[in-house]
Design an enzyme around this catalytic site. Structure first.
Site, PDB file in Angstrom:
ATOM      1  N   GLU A   1      -5.453  25.083 -32.408  1.00 32.54           N
ATOM      2  CA  GLU A   1      -4.961  25.347 -31.052  1.00 32.54           C
ATOM      3  C   GLU A   1      -3.861  24.380 -30.623  1.00 32.54           C
ATOM      4  O   GLU A   1      -2.993  24.734 -29.818  1.00 32.54           O
ATOM      5  CB  GLU A   1      -6.114  25.273 -30.048  1.00 32.54           C
ATOM      6  CG  GLU A   1      -7.123  26.410 -30.135  1.00 32.54           C
ATOM      7  CD  GLU A   1      -8.199  26.161 -31.186  1.00 32.54           C
ATOM      8  OE1 GLU A   1      -9.050  27.037 -31.372  1.00 32.54           O
ATOM      9  OE2 GLU A   1      -8.157  25.087 -31.833  1.00 32.54           O
TER      10      GLU A   1
ATOM     11  N   ASP B   1      34.248  28.736 -39.222  1.00 28.12           N
ATOM     12  CA  ASP B   1      35.620  29.070 -38.890  1.00 28.12           C
ATOM     13  C   ASP B   1      36.497  27.890 -39.302  1.00 28.12           C
ATOM     14  O   ASP B   1      36.015  26.775 -39.522  1.00 28.12           O
ATOM     15  CB  ASP B   1      35.729  29.321 -37.376  1.00 28.12           C
ATOM     16  CG  ASP B   1      37.038  29.983 -36.998  1.00 28.12           C
ATOM     17  OD1 ASP B   1      37.758  30.447 -37.897  1.00 28.12           O
ATOM     18  OD2 ASP B   1      37.341  30.028 -35.795  1.00 28.12           O
TER      19      ASP B   1
ATOM     20  N   ASN C   1      -9.049  20.777 -40.117  1.00 25.75           N
ATOM     21  CA  ASN C   1      -9.696  22.022 -39.694  1.00 25.75           C
ATOM     22  C   ASN C   1     -10.551  22.626 -40.802  1.00 25.75           C
ATOM     23  O   ASN C   1     -11.634  23.174 -40.551  1.00 25.75           O
ATOM     24  CB  ASN C   1      -8.643  23.036 -39.245  1.00 25.75           C
ATOM     25  CG  ASN C   1      -8.128  22.753 -37.848  1.00 25.75           C
ATOM     26  OD1 ASN C   1      -8.243  21.633 -37.363  1.00 25.75           O
ATOM     27  ND2 ASN C   1      -7.556  23.744 -37.204  1.00 25.75           N
TER      28      ASN C   1
ATOM     29  N   ASN D   1      -9.426  19.735 -31.890  1.00 22.64           N
ATOM     30  CA  ASN D   1      -8.158  20.361 -32.255  1.00 22.64           C
ATOM     31  C   ASN D   1      -7.022  19.978 -31.317  1.00 22.64           C
ATOM     32  O   ASN D   1      -5.860  19.878 -31.738  1.00 22.64           O
ATOM     33  CB  ASN D   1      -8.309  21.885 -32.281  1.00 22.64           C
ATOM     34  CG  ASN D   1      -9.123  22.363 -33.465  1.00 22.64           C
ATOM     35  OD1 ASN D   1      -9.489  21.568 -34.339  1.00 22.64           O
ATOM     36  ND2 ASN D   1      -9.421  23.651 -33.503  1.00 22.64           N
TER      37      ASN D   1
ATOM     38  N   GLU E   1     -13.770  20.800 -40.897  1.00 25.11           N
ATOM     39  CA  GLU E   1     -14.652  21.245 -39.809  1.00 25.11           C
ATOM     40  C   GLU E   1     -15.291  22.585 -40.146  1.00 25.11           C
ATOM     41  O   GLU E   1     -16.506  22.791 -39.951  1.00 25.11           O
ATOM     42  CB  GLU E   1     -13.855  21.389 -38.512  1.00 25.11           C
ATOM     43  CG  GLU E   1     -13.244  20.094 -37.977  1.00 25.11           C
ATOM     44  CD  GLU E   1     -12.223  20.383 -36.881  1.00 25.11           C
ATOM     45  OE1 GLU E   1     -12.231  21.524 -36.362  1.00 25.11           O
ATOM     46  OE2 GLU E   1     -11.416  19.493 -36.566  1.00 25.11           O
TER      47      GLU E   1
ATOM     48  N   ASP F   1      33.255  36.344 -32.822  1.00 21.83           N
ATOM     49  CA  ASP F   1      32.212  35.712 -33.632  1.00 21.83           C
ATOM     50  C   ASP F   1      30.802  36.035 -33.148  1.00 21.83           C
ATOM     51  O   ASP F   1      29.836  35.785 -33.875  1.00 21.83           O
ATOM     52  CB  ASP F   1      32.393  34.188 -33.621  1.00 21.83           C
ATOM     53  CG  ASP F   1      33.696  33.755 -34.258  1.00 21.83           C
ATOM     54  OD1 ASP F   1      34.062  34.338 -35.290  1.00 21.83           O
ATOM     55  OD2 ASP F   1      34.361  32.865 -33.713  1.00 21.83           O
TER      56      ASP F   1
ATOM     57  N   ASP G   1      33.742  30.563 -32.265  1.00 19.23           N
ATOM     58  CA  ASP G   1      34.100  30.202 -30.900  1.00 19.23           C
ATOM     59  C   ASP G   1      34.555  31.388 -30.059  1.00 19.23           C
ATOM     60  O   ASP G   1      34.511  31.350 -28.849  1.00 19.23           O
ATOM     61  CB  ASP G   1      35.192  29.120 -30.889  1.00 19.23           C
ATOM     62  CG  ASP G   1      36.416  29.525 -31.698  1.00 19.23           C
ATOM     63  OD1 ASP G   1      36.460  30.680 -32.188  1.00 19.23           O
ATOM     64  OD2 ASP G   1      37.329  28.700 -31.839  1.00 19.23           O
TER      65      ASP G   1
ATOM     66  N   ALA H   1     -12.770  26.886 -35.003  1.00 19.49           N
ATOM     67  CA  ALA H   1     -12.392  25.761 -35.856  1.00 19.49           C
ATOM     68  C   ALA H   1     -11.179  26.076 -36.717  1.00 19.49           C
ATOM     69  O   ALA H   1     -10.358  25.197 -36.989  1.00 19.49           O
ATOM     70  CB  ALA H   1     -13.572  25.360 -36.740  1.00 19.49           C
TER      71      ALA H   1
END
Length: 920
Positions: free
Chosen positions: A294, A336, A724, A753, A727, A662, A658, A290
């Site tokens: 998930e 840049d 949760n 879940n 639960e 870099d 670029d 619980a």
């Protein structure tokens, strides 16, 4: 390999370099080169070994929540075997664990290609002098001391010291980020400590020869080159986790720790109350399942994927999903200059002719603009103003003394064919109605002296048989049928002139007036502009004569202008609590001029140079990066230091780039942003995001999308975890209130879940953005996902949720109803109301009901699926439920509505309290 010597080659003469490298102008012998190759190794970039696919897959199962679920599956399977039952709970848990692991694997399995791209860049064939003759070899066979010959179009195969050069221009954008060709001069001797960007007598691996030719001696190969050192930086760059990854790691540890502690408490109390140990074990397993959300990894992945699709529509391509949310947490954007903050297009900004300054309007290469004249204070002895026709003559001279062409592409855009600096001259002429093609067709070029770095000028002789071109020169040009036109560096052109044109026409150029023109050029240059001077000479016979006794026509000042939308983007950044920073290899004056234009700094703002950064210790550097927003003449390793210093100050850093230079900083930054149009493959592979339009404003748009994604993640995290916790407490309470049996089986919890929580959570991810998203500060670096009230909300809502469910559970058990199925149904239905309420902090009657239709459909769908689990026999049997009579179902619905009403009343009360506090 290491360098063969520690001498700074740029500080030595060509002959001294040859002597130190034990080489000669006849080149090495085959035997000598073989010995050196054995010592130094091949001239290649060595690849670092990355994680294998198996390692990436294995790492997915090191997550603490998945480890706990695996343990729960093992124990659940043992219990099922002991009770001689089919282990469906264990199988379901294992399936979820495997799916979560595969999901993470698919996100990370794309191998890093940055170093492979570097290696591919560095393997051209090259002309090498061996055994006294020129031969062609693979660049991998080069060794220090080899003589190489390069021509326009060649890629430099290794670092080298120039020996000879004829008009040699090299584009070093891959290293420096600047697209302008650098003219190399072998005779120069540079001071020790000269930055890479300013070593005009050296060549560097991976750069391109764009004009001229030259001969050089190889000084370094492979990993000892500047390119190789960048590869080392990429290897050692950390690759920072995004804020989301860090927050989810923290979340997992909190959840697992809380679950284990609560299981321990419940088991201890159950044993004290003499509960059945097997029953307590089953409850512990259910509690462990619980607490683990998930469905959260899948929901987050889909949410980030939706964010990437929205960003593509705004010209931002996301390569790594966590970067979507990471953008929303950015506190500093390092950019840049060329092509990102600016248009990467040289544009003439101002003319100076006679005693007049003419400001040129317009955008980019579009040949439409205005000319606005304003008077200058004339020098002593000059007549103010400029004669009619001088501006047109200056613009015609600029076109005729250049080779670039302005053309309109099929899609209607304007482009330059040729050198961008010369192209700017065609653009400004076209703005005044001068067509470059037509002008050159009418006035043919008879002779020329091409530009060279030594002369610092270009000259052409133009046939003008009828004297039309020379009309503004007046009597000076009488009878001239050929006109010399020259352009170049102001100090060179002005020195070659003995006349100029003021308000009265052509007149002698006195020494004071000459100095006045030099001061004009300096003033423009101090504003960060690139300045060209133009002159002409009637009756000049040919190139054999010295270029002297010319008539000065005037000056043109160019600039790569800021993108028009960048100023607003910078202002938006500041309003959003984000500090924009410019890091460039360009001149500090140019950097300051652009920075001032876009609001990044002031005209007297601080600009830190690369060589100053190099001399700073780490504490001083951290202090400097906290205050300075403009950096100039910066080398690759210095960009990396800036990013690391900002991160050490607790900032979340996005870095744009670029070039190859870099890539290390892109990899080190929390969010690396590469350019899609001008960017190298190396930079793109090192980056998390690619700008499809190379525009700084696109980064700001992406940050806004990132903030929306993070807001939605917080929204469904509080929804999922609040549910949760409810639960978990409900399961834990069962033995404490004297009930035998488990309220919820692991299979039922997985259903809640993954389906009951997961489907509405996906719909919450599509919630539209609220107003003022970019008027708030970014999330604080290191902020927990439970910050700003989320943690207290989860606990408060979870406790109330559990209390309502426990009351219903006790009531159902005492009346003999199927209390376990009623608990399952109440929790599922109550979560539908929770999902609707979680849309906003405002009460639902203040939120447009259909602004997120996906959520309404998700609630209807999930409620329908829950009914199927109750009333379809096969599903009811598999999930262990009992069909509920109408009365019991209405009890479940009633308790669910109580929870929904609590959530809405709680929001109304808190809103009223905030307004009351604000008024007082």
């Amino acid at each position: 390999m290491s360098r063969p010597a520690s001498s700074p080659w740029y500080a030595l003469s060509p002959d001294d370099c040859l002597e130190q490298l034990q080489a000669s102008r006849d080149g090495l012998t085959t035997a000598d080169s073989a010995r050196r190759l054995a010592d130094t190794g091949p001239n290649r970039i060595e690849l670092a070994a990355g994680r294998s696919n198996l390692q990436i897959l294995w790492d997915q199962f090191s997550n603490v929540m998945l480890i706990m679920l695996l343990a729960v599956a093992a124990v659940s399977a043992a219990v099922s075997v002991h009770q001689k039952e089919f282990p469906k709970d264990a199988i379901a848990i294992l399936v979820i664990v495997v799916l979560n692991g595969l999901l993470g694997y698919l996100q990370e399995s794309k191998a890093q290609q940055a170093l492979l791209a570097l290696r591919n860049m560095a393997q051209p064939l090259v002309q090498v002098r061996r055994d006294g003759s020129w031969q062609r070899f693979s660049s991998e066979l080069l060794v220090p001391g080899d003589l190489i010959r390069l021509e326009a179009g060649d890629r430099v195969p290794a670092d080298a010291r120039l020996l000879e050069a004829a008009d040699l221009g090299v584009r070093e954008a891959a290293l420096t980020g600047e697209t302008e060709a650098v003219f190399k001069r072998p005779e120069l001797l540079m001071e020790p400590g000269t930055p890479v960007l300013e070593r005009l007598n050296c060549l560097f691996q991976g750069t391109e020869v764009v004009r001229g030719r030259g001969v050089a001696v190889v000084s370094a190969t492979g990993m000892a080159t500047e390119l190789g050192q960048i590869a080392e930086l990429i290897n050692t760059a950390g690759g920072e986790s995004t804020p989301l990854q860090e927050r989810l790691d923290g979340l997992a540890k909190v959840l697992v720790g809380s679950a284990l502690a609560l299981v321990g408490v419940v088991v201890a109390l159950g044993l004290l109350l003499k509960q059945d140990p097997l029953n307590l074990l089953e409850i512990s397993l259910s509690m462990a399942v619980a607490i683990v959300p998930e469905g959260l990894p899948a929901v987050i992945t889909v949410t980030l994927a939706i964010g990437t699709q929205r960003m593509v529509h705004r010209a931002a391509l996301i390569r790594r999903l966590p970067a979507v949310e990471g953008l929303g947490s950015v506190t500093v954007i390092c950019s840049d200059k060329t092509g990102t903050l600016t248009q990467n297009r040289q544009v003439v900004q101002e003319l100076r002719l006679g005693t007049t300054s003419v400001a040129v309007g317009g955008q980019g290469y579009v040949p439409h603009g205005s000319f606005t004249a304003s008077p200058l204070t004339p020098p002593a002895g000059a007549v103010a103003g400029s004669p009619e026709g001088l501006q047109r003559l200056l613009l015609q001279a600029a076109v005729l003394c250049s080779d670039a062409e302005l053309r309109q592409a099929a899609d209607g855009t304007w482009e330059i064919l040729g050198d961008p600096t010369e192209g700017a001259l065609s653009v400004v002429a076209e703005k005044d109605g001068i067509d470059d093609f037509e002008l050159r067709s009418h006035f043919q070029r008879a002779a020329e002296i091409p530009f060279s770095s030594e002369r610092q000028l270009m000259a052409v002789w133009i046939d003008d048989p009828h004297g039309q071109l020379q009309t503004p020169l007046g009597p000076t040009a009488a009878g001239s049928q050929r006109l010399l036109i020259s352009k170049g560096a102001p100090e060179v052109i002005i020195a070659s002139c003995d006349r100029w044109i003021d308000g009265s026409g052509v007149t002698a150029l006195s020494s004071d007036q000459r100095q006045w023109w030099i001061e004009q050029a300096r003033e423009l240059a101090a504003s960060g502009l690139r300045v060209l001077a133009f002159a002409c000479a009637p009756h000049h016979p040919s190139p054999e004569r010295e270029l002297e006794q010319q008539v000065l026509l005037g000056l043109m000042a160019q600039l790569d202008p800021a993108r028009p939308e960048v100023t607003e983007a910078v202002a938006t950044c500041r309003e959003a609590g984000i500090r924009p920073v410019m890091i460039t290899g360009d001149h500090p004056l140019t950097a300051r001029a652009i920075g001032t234009t876009i609001g990044l700094t002031t005209s007297d703002g601080e600009v830190i140079l690369g060589r100053e950064l190099e001399a700073m210790e780490e504490p001083a550097l951290r202090e400097a990066v906290a205050r300075c927003s403009v950096y100039a003449r910066v080398a690759p390793e210095q960009k990396l230091r800036i990013v690391k210093a900002l991160q050490a100050n607790g900032q979340v850093v996005a870095m744009t780039g670029d070039g190859v230079n870099d890539a290390p900083a892109l990899k080190q930054a929390h969010i690396g942003v590469a350019m899609g149009i001008t960017g190298t493959e190396v930079s793109k592979e090192a980056a998390d995001m690619v700008l499809l339009d190379d525009n700084f404003a696109t980064i700001v748009s992406a940050v806004e999308e990132g903030r929306l994604v993070y807001a939605n993640i917080r929204r469904f995290v509080k929804y999922i975890l609040g549910s949760n916790v409810g639960e978990l407490i409900t399961i834990a309470a069962a033995p404490l209130v004297g009930l035998m049996g488990v309220p919820l089986t692991p299979l039922q919890i997985l259903w809640m879940n993954l389906v009951t929580d997961g489907v509405p959570a996906l719909a919450l991810a599509l919630e539209p953005g609220e107003e003022g998203l970019m008027e708030r500060p970014p999330a604080r670096p290191g902020e927990s996902i439970f910050a700003r009230g989320i943690g207290t909300y989860i606990l408060r809502v979870g406790v109330v949720f559990a209390a309502i469910t426990i009351v219903m559970m006790v009531y159902a058990a005492r009346t003999g109803a199927p209390w376990q199925t009623m608990v399952f149904t109440t929790l599922c239905l109550a979560q539908m109301g929770h999902a609707l309420s979680a849309r906003s902090d405002l009460p639902l009657f203040q939120v447009p009901p259909f602004s997120n239709p996906w959520l309404l459909w998700a609630v209807v769908l999930t409620s329908g699926l829950q009914m199927l689990l109750l009333y379809v026999p096969s599903l009811s049997s598999f999930f262990g439920t009992t069909p509920l009579p109408l009365h019991d179902l209405l009890v479940c619905v009633g308790f669910s509505l109580v929870f929904f009403l609590y959530l809405e009343l709680d929001k109304i009360w808190r809103l009223w309290r905030r307004r009351t506090n604000a008024n007082t």
